[in-house]
Design an enzyme around this catalytic site. Sequence first.
Site, PDB file in Angstrom:
ATOM      1  CB  THR A  64      -0.961   0.029   1.202  1.00 23.48           C
ATOM      2  OG1 THR A  64      -0.206  -0.099   2.420  1.00 23.48           O
ATOM      3  CG2 THR A  64      -1.972  -1.112   1.118  1.00 23.48           C
TER       4      THR A  64
ATOM      5  CD  GLN B 187      -1.293 -14.015   1.949  1.00 27.05           C
ATOM      6  OE1 GLN B 187      -0.933 -13.206   2.795  1.00 27.05           O
ATOM      7  NE2 GLN B 187      -2.452 -14.635   2.006  1.00 27.05           N
TER       8      GLN B 187
ATOM      9  CG  ASP C 285       3.121  -6.263  -5.780  1.00 26.71           C
ATOM     10  OD1 ASP C 285       4.220  -6.848  -5.594  1.00 26.71           O
ATOM     11  OD2 ASP C 285       2.424  -5.825  -4.848  1.00 26.71           O
TER      12      ASP C 285
ATOM     13  CG  HIS D 184      -2.188 -15.986  -3.679  1.00 30.21           C
ATOM     14  ND1 HIS D 184      -2.674 -15.107  -2.731  1.00 30.21           N
ATOM     15  CD2 HIS D 184      -2.268 -17.222  -3.106  1.00 30.21           C
ATOM     16  CE1 HIS D 184      -3.053 -15.774  -1.652  1.00 30.21           C
ATOM     17  NE2 HIS D 184      -2.804 -17.052  -1.863  1.00 30.21           N
TER      18      HIS D 184
ATOM     19  CB  CYS E   8      -4.434 -20.426 -23.173  1.00 32.90           C
ATOM     20  SG  CYS E   8      -5.911 -21.176 -23.919  1.00 32.90           S
TER      21      CYS E   8
ATOM     22  CB  CYS F 113      -6.037 -18.695 -26.441  1.00 31.25           C
ATOM     23  SG  CYS F 113      -4.512 -19.481 -27.022  1.00 31.25           S
TER      24      CYS F 113
ATOM     25  CG  ASN G 246      -2.105  -6.768   9.100  1.00 34.28           C
ATOM     26  OD1 ASN G 246      -1.731  -6.519   7.947  1.00 34.28           O
ATOM     27  ND2 ASN G 246      -3.379  -6.940   9.385  1.00 34.28           N
TER      28      ASN G 246
ATOM     29  CB  ILE H 219       4.240  -1.905   6.709  1.00 35.58           C
ATOM     30  CG1 ILE H 219       3.193  -2.806   7.382  1.00 35.58           C
ATOM     31  CG2 ILE H 219       5.177  -2.743   5.827  1.00 35.58           C
ATOM     32  CD1 ILE H 219       2.246  -3.486   6.423  1.00 35.58           C
TER      33      ILE H 219
END
Length: 248
Positions: free
Chosen positions: A25, A100, A103, A120, A128, A153, A219, A237
Amino acid sequence: MNEELVDRIRGARRIAVLTGAGISTGSGIPDYRGPEGVWTRDPAAANAFTLENFMSDPAARRQFWRTYARHAAWRAEPNAAHRAVAGLDREGVAVRVLTQNIDGLHQRAGLAARKVLELHGSMRTAVCTRCPARFETAEVLARVEGGDEDPSCPHCGGIVKLDIVLFGQNLDADVLGHARNIAAASRLFLAVGSSLMVEPAASLCTLAVRAGATLVIVNRDPTPYDAVAAFVLRENIEDVVPELCAAV
């Protein structure tokens, strides 16, 4: 910084860092579940990130591609937290990132790709869903910007999706197995910017603790794993992660 925390982490030489949306963020990428998160403000937007909806509903796919065509991650730069984690590696600390996020900011901060496990997937590539074809996402988004709102595709006509794990889709078994091995081998396990609400990634915290690691959660909001952590930090953070890395 808490002296007990510093004493516990000083000299750690096998560090695993689980990162979620909160670490990015500060680079201008909005999170999903926070008070101002993308899905908090627009719960319906999450529908396009469900595998079943993406595969069955052309409207969901069009919304998905519109979202990523203008996604802030394309313009984002690594922030102080990403750079601090990469700095551990340069100093000879055995650090592995289990992210996770999709980016790629850990790699852009200087951490070798082989030391970043993208749980992820990555938004930088697309696949495809019918044949083995893979594409650079920039190539697919150029088609979207050109008016092809639901790109298929070019080889087989199959549905194209980002090379990421959508809701309802299992993590790659090899990637998850590798992540579990890293968590179990760590002496210090940092969970940074993750709501720890998405499994099985969040359960890596418990695995690390059971193997004897010190779990530190950084967090903004409470997580389901706060009770098993040795330390829980609600600090910014971008400020606290560099301090933690310097203390090591």
